[in-house]
Design an enzyme around this catalytic site. Structure first.
Site, short mmCIF file in Angstrom:
data_model
loop_
_atom_site.label_atom_id
_atom_site.label_comp_id
_atom_site.label_asym_id
_atom_site.label_seq_id
_atom_site.Cartn_x
_atom_site.Cartn_y
_atom_site.Cartn_z
N HIS A 13 0.78 -0.80 -0.20
CA HIS A 13 0.05 0.50 0.06
C HIS A 13 0.56 1.26 -0.14
O HIS A 13 0.46 1.93 -1.05
CB HIS A 13 -0.84 -0.21 0.94
CG HIS A 13 -2.10 -0.62 0.81
ND1 HIS A 13 -1.89 -1.95 1.40
CD2 HIS A 13 -3.26 -0.63 0.60
CE1 HIS A 13 -2.80 -2.57 0.61
NE2 HIS A 13 -4.38 -1.39 0.45
N ASP A 14 2.08 1.50 0.86
CA ASP A 14 2.64 2.43 1.08
C ASP A 14 3.87 1.82 1.67
O ASP A 14 4.18 1.29 2.94
CB ASP A 14 1.75 3.20 1.57
CG ASP A 14 2.84 4.90 1.81
OD1 ASP A 14 3.49 5.12 1.46
OD2 ASP A 14 2.43 6.08 2.63
#
Length: 580
Positions: free
Chosen positions: A465-466
């Protein structure tokens, strides 16, 4: 308590026949996933649900649930009124976030400050145009220009996809094709066909290598041509409609991994192409003939227009089997799904025009707010996060359904209708969960090595996701918070204690703890961050009003979990088990 299926359980495709019971029911508010009939589940070898009882009587009319109904009537409007009041121009903190608001519908201000949803919202008309052009062209090509054969359909998808990524990303389309080509040729290396340590660790190498590509994409900001040579800088100006191609490349990365591992496991699959699968789990597991793992099919799969930007995620095997043997999707199902999309979109617009919780969160405009008010800011931010993901996913899935492709449904239940951590992750971004189960959870041991497998899964999920500590902390928190539920299931199983009057209430207490832990982890990961969560925890645990609110909120959650239990029992009475 409604026992859940193992994390490895997979829900069949929505292309399965619909439920025979068509009488309207409260359970229809949750999207139907055909294939979740109780009869089929009870006969499944994967079933561990020992709480099913065909003779269970509804509790909706009992004094207990009438009391719960009264609490709902009083509390739910209060939960809506608090964020609306905090968003009022007369509120002392309004001036702190007013600059983040935009002009909305009917003279109202709208909180369009979430960048991710703002991108989708502002590009909805172009997306409708692109989808219409694709669907019309696809129909003309299949019905008029060329016979509708799998080979011709694949060629059409590949050609249209090439034109689409040029339109979307301009000259950066060269970078995308280059990365896809590199992955394809690495996946086809002869060395992986030989038994040995390389083949054993090849899945891990493929996943780690592709995660490395995501990291390099982010670090180099999509690889600017001007950084290679000043004379090439002019190429960067031809960037397309979506210049930052690398932001959404993580979805494409999952398709690259799916192709690589489906091809690898084909060598181990003795049942390759022995039958034509029609059900989701079969389409995923049964391999295709060797010639179907070619470059044109690979490109068409990775760049399939309806799912390219945001998913849902299909495996390579599922995609190609549906090309070879198209699923039957009724007109009624398509229209019904379109109505669901519109209802979700209008719900989001209603929230954004009346509750400015995203702007409040971003500007930290909660000074002087009570613990109840801060909690509602966090709660409605989670609702916005759910809706901002649900709406694009349903748009792109609707596009695919209209094209005759049946990808998995990403969101099954409302975010506020979850009491189980495992059940929550089966219903939230379901296609992603199915991908993770197939390519990470099962290969590292699955339920036989649940702690390690779960830790690796959520570490991957967070980094995917990040690449930030905030999301990594979120992933580890989720892994940690799953353990109490796993231990409780082993210790207090329905098979052993389910006949006791107190069992349902004990499970509801466990559900309250689960809800609080899930909300805490998601507030850290996607809403408040570590600093904002620290402020909220201090308000809740170090003030008298905070303790009072926690007691009140826990009682309300206890009632909500009891209603969730009964909702799932009602589903079973209707012959439905959505497994989440």
């Amino acid at each position: 308590m409604n026992a859940q299926l193992p994390l490895t359980a997979q829900i069949p495709s929505p292309s399965s026949p619909p439920f025979s019971n068509t009488k309207p029911s409260i359970t229809d508010f949750t999207i139907t996933i055909p294939g979740s009939k109780v009869d089929s589940i009870k006969n499944s070898s994967n079933n561990d649900s020992d709480s099913y009882d065909e003779t269970s009587l509804p509790r909706w009319s009992t004094p207990e649930f009438r009391f719960y109904t009264l609490i709902f009537i009083l509390v739910v409007p209060l939960m809506v009124w608090i964020p609306i009041r905090l968003s009022s121009p007369s509120h002392p903190n309004y001036w702190k976030f007013e600059h983040r608001l935009s002009e909305g519908w009917f003279g109202y201000k709208v909180d369009n400050s979430d960048a991710q949803y703002r991108t989708f919202r502002s590009n909805l008309i172009p997306l409708l145009g692109l989808s219409s052009i694709y669907l019309i062209t696809s129909y003309i090509f299949s019905k008029i220009v060329s016979p509708s054969t799998p080979q011709q359909r694949i060629k059409f998808i590949a050609y249209f996809s090439g034109l689409m990524i040029i339109l979307l990303h301009g000259i950066s389309s060269i970078k995308i094709i280059s990365i896809l080509s590199l992955n394809y040729h690495i996946s086809k290396l002869p060395i992986i066909k030989s038994a040995g340590i390389v083949k054993k660790f090849w899945p891990a190498l493929i996943i780690i290598g592709n995660m490395g590509i995501l990291f390099m994409n982010e670090k180099n900001d999509g690889y600017k041509f001007g950084e290679l040579h000043a004379a090439l800088g002019t190429l960067d100006s031809w960037s397309g409609l979506l210049p930052r191609w690398h932001i959404s490349f993580n979805i494409t990365m999952m398709r690259m991994v799916s192709f690589s591992l489906d091809y690898l496991w084909r060598e181990q699959d003795q049942n390759s192409s022995q039958e034509v699968p029609t059900e989701y789990r079969q389409r995923v597991k049964i391999s295709l003939p060797e010639e179907d793992y070619g470059f044109t099919n690979y490109l068409a799969y990775c760049l399939y227009p309806p799912l390219y930007i945001a998913g849902p995620i299909m495996t390579f095997n599922d995609f190609l089997w549906q090309i070879r043997n198209p699923t039957t999707i009724s007109t009624k199902s398509k229209v019904s799904y379109g109505i669901r999309f519109m209802f979700s979109y209008l719900s989001m617009e209603s929230v954004l025009h009346t509750m400015y919780v995203v702007a409040i969160k971003d500007t930290k405009a909660w000074e002087g707010d009570s613990p109840a008010e801060m909690s509602m800011i966090g709660f409605w931010n989670l609702v916005v996060v759910w809706l901002k993901l649900l709406i694009p996913w349903r748009f792109f899935r609707l596009w695919a359904l209209l094209d005759g492709m049946d990808p998995p449904e990403n969101m099954i239940r409302c975010v506020a209708n979850n009491y189980s951590t495992l059940g929550f992750w089966r219903s939230w971004h379901r296609s992603y969960n199915l991908w993770v189960v197939r390519y990470i959870y099962i290969p590292v041991g699955g339920s036989r090595n649940v702690i390690l497998a779960t830790g690796l899964v959520f570490t991957f999920v967070a980094l995917w996701h990040d690449l930030s500590f905030k999301l990594l902390a979120w992933g580890w928190l989720i892994s940690l918070f799953i353990l109490p539920e796993l231990i409780a299931r082993k210790t207090f199983s329905a098979k052993k204690y389910g006949q006791n009057w107190w069992y349902r209430h004990l499970c509801a207490i466990g559900g309250v703890i689960n809800v609080l832990l899930m909300m805490s982890a998601n507030l850290v990961g996607f809403v408040l961050g570590l600093d904002g969560m620290k402020v909220l925890l201090i308000e809740l645990t170090f003030t008298y009003s905070g303790w009072l609110f926690m007691i009140f909120a826990s009682c309300c959650l206890f009632i909500a979990v009891q209603v969730m239990f009964e909702y799932r029992e009602e589903e079973k009475r209707k012959g439905i088990d959505r497994r989440c």
